[in-house]
Design an enzyme around this catalytic site. Structure first.
Site, PDB file in Angstrom:
ATOM      1  N   SER A 246       0.986  -0.819  -0.055  1.00  0.00           N
ATOM      2  CA  SER A 246       0.036   0.406  -0.157  1.00  0.00           C
ATOM      3  C   SER A 246       0.844   1.506   0.337  1.00  0.00           C
ATOM      4  CB  SER A 246      -0.495  -0.106   0.900  1.00  0.00           C
ATOM      5  OG  SER A 246       0.040   0.241   1.967  1.00  0.00           O
ATOM      6  N   LYS A 247       0.185   2.529  -0.334  1.00  0.00           N
ATOM      7  CA  LYS A 247       1.362   3.560  -0.528  1.00  0.00           C
ATOM      8  C   LYS A 247       1.997   4.029   1.160  1.00  0.00           C
ATOM      9  CE  LYS A 247       0.864   7.971  -2.552  1.00  0.00           C
ATOM     10  NZ  LYS A 247       0.802   9.106  -2.088  1.00  0.00           N
ATOM     11  N   ARG A 248       1.849   3.367   2.350  1.00  0.00           N
ATOM     12  CA  ARG A 248       1.628   3.582   3.546  1.00  0.00           C
ATOM     13  C   ARG A 248       3.249   2.496   3.448  1.00  0.00           C
ATOM     14  NH1 ARG A 248       2.178   1.171   8.623  1.00  0.00           N
ATOM     15  NH2 ARG A 248       2.571   2.107   9.963  1.00  0.00           N
TER      16      ARG A 248
END
Ligand code: GLU
Length: 477
Positions: A246-248
């Site tokens: 994910s972007k995280r």
């Protein structure tokens, strides 16, 4: 033969953690062996190209310090490094294959090929173009897709430096397209030709290329060329072991880390450890130390977990190695008072993991350093009953007395040694306790409910200004 590695991104977007790691490993390996690192831009899939991404990719690599020896900007002995400018060379190789009987124009319309595919699906067998290979090859006029005529259908076995013996069977081999109807080569063809022409010795890339490797190997064979050494990198897994990042956890643009105030050397350290480690306890490595210890043999096979906390930890450790001046300069830290800013560096080192956090702190908790506070009376005495406000006054007076007898500058430790006995004495008297002294002191100095401790504040403000702030607070009481 000198080591030559390459990073060959397609300009279809930004550089994310996965591709940055691929580039880093190829670069580390080339540097370690005194070889060359080539940056080749694979821009032959014009439909997927995203404008501006070449510049963005190059900027990302430069920020990370992954410096190429040959590319579209600096040139090199195997120019050009933009794949679309190499089409003449791809066409030459295509002609060589046609002449040897290893390539032929696809005689079918796209609808006919679709029909073959559907029929195979209905009959529940894999669709293979070679089942429809024409008996007689037409002349190729460049308007139709040119297909590889796979010479021998066999099982391929090859040695991967990381994964060991790999193999794939006949199902992986087919008459794949070499050159499309629009004249551009496919990835499968172009990268093999470019790797040959650019004398690439080692190819690092993700697992998704394993299944196509028999195609590449059959092409090398048909051309009578020796394939490079393959090093397949383990996948990067998101937090909680999910496949998708994910972007995280790393699917974001590498340059976002720059904005957030990560150090590129910390990022390289982190990326290098995503699927490799030199062994031993040491975790913080400079770029040069990474180069010295890097080896393909120590790349792991199992998926590498992206762990953001680890990245934060490494960044903080790299921030700590900087001198005070470098900390301010590289962190792009600015404040109205450069002297106080310099004195705040130890606190920033202690409290922050990124320069983004440090910049926030300068604007937030530390804004009281350059803006005179306006403490509120009820907050000054908040830690004790209001009717005992005179106790706060006495406490602040004792502190002020001690400061007035002190030199102009005190370190946080010295300020603590000076003020703690006063706080302890108050505690013994059972008045407001230590907090009855420390709270109003801190609040009088900062005017903020949340701020660093009073000793740190004194070390940054200096004694004269601290005393003057205490006097202002006493005037309110
Ligand atoms: N252009 C390909 C990509 O970006 C390169 C893959 C390779 O390293 O061969 O996926």
């Amino acid at each position: 033969m000198s080591v030559r590695t390459r990073f060959a991104p397609s300009p279809t977007g930004f550089l994310h953690v996965g591709s940055a790691r691929t580039a880093l490993y190829a670069w580390l390996f080339a540097r370690k062996h005194g070889g060359q690192f080539v940056l080749r831009i694979e821009d032959t899939d014009k439909e997927r190209e995203v404008e501006g991404s070449i510049g963005h990719l190059m900027e990302s690599l430069k920020w990370l310090g992954i410096q190429w020896d040959e590319s579209i900007d600096v040139g090199g002995p195997y120019e050009p490094y933009l794949q679309s400018a190499r089409v003449a060379s791809h066409q030459d190789y295509a002609r060589r294959l046609i002449d040897a009987g290893y390539a032929y124009p696809d005689p079918y319309t796209p609808e006919e090929v679709d029909g073959f595919r559907k029929k195979a699906e209905e009959e529940k067998r894999p669709f293979l173009f070679r089942d429809h290979r024409p008996e007689q090859f037409e002349e190729w006029d460049g308007t139709k897709p040119l297909r590889f005529c796979v010479p021998v259908v066999k099982r391929y076995e090859w040695e991967d430096v990381v994964f060991g013996k790999l193999s794939a069977g006949e199902e992986a081999l087919d008459d794949f397209i070499l050159i499309k109807g629009d004249g551009y080569p496919t990835y499968n063809f172009a990268h093999v030709i470019d790797d040959i022409e650019m004398r690439i010795t080692h190819v690092m890339r993700g697992q998704e290329f394993i299944s196509s490797t028999p195609k590449f190997l059959s092409l090398y064979e048909a051309l009578g060329e020796t394939p490079p050494v393959f090093a397949t990198l383990p996948p990067i897994l998101g937090d909680a072991g999910t496949k998708k990042l994910s972007k995280r956890d790393g699917a974001k643009d590498i340059l976002e880390y720059r904005e957030e105030g990560y150090l590129p050397e910390a990022m390289c350290n982190f990326l290098a450890f995503l699927g490799w480690n030199p062994g031993g306890e040491k975790e913080i490595y400079t770029r040069n130390e990474l180069i010295a210890s890097f080896s393909l043999e120590r790349i792991q096979r199992s998926g590498a977990q992206f762990n953001e906390d680890k990245l934060l930890f490494m960044n903080r450790e790299h921030m700590r190695t900087l001198s005070d001046e470098a900390f301010i300069e590289r962190g792009l830290l600015v404040a109205p008072d450069s002297e106080k800013l310099r004195k705040a560096v130890p606190l920033l080192r202690e409290r922050t993991h990124t320069f983004g956090e440090a910049r926030e702190m300068l604007k937030g908790e530390l804004s009281c350093m350059w803006e005179a506070p306006t403490p509120q009376k009820d907050l000054l005495v908040a830690k004790e009953p209001a009717e005992r406000a005179n106790l706060t006054k006495q406490a602040l007076e004792s502190i002020l007395g001690a400061l007035e007898a002190a030199p102009d500058t005190l370190s946080a430790d010295e300020a603590k040694a000076l003020l703690m006995p006063i706080a302890d004495a108050e505690e013994e008297k059972g008045k407001g306790g230590r907090g009855g002294v420390l709270w109003p002191t801190r609040y009088a100095l900062s005017g903020l409910e949340k701020s660093p401790d009073p000793f740190t504040l004194i070390s940054i403000l200096g004694v004269p200004e601290s005393s003057s702030r205490l006097r202002s607070a006493l005037a309110i009481l």
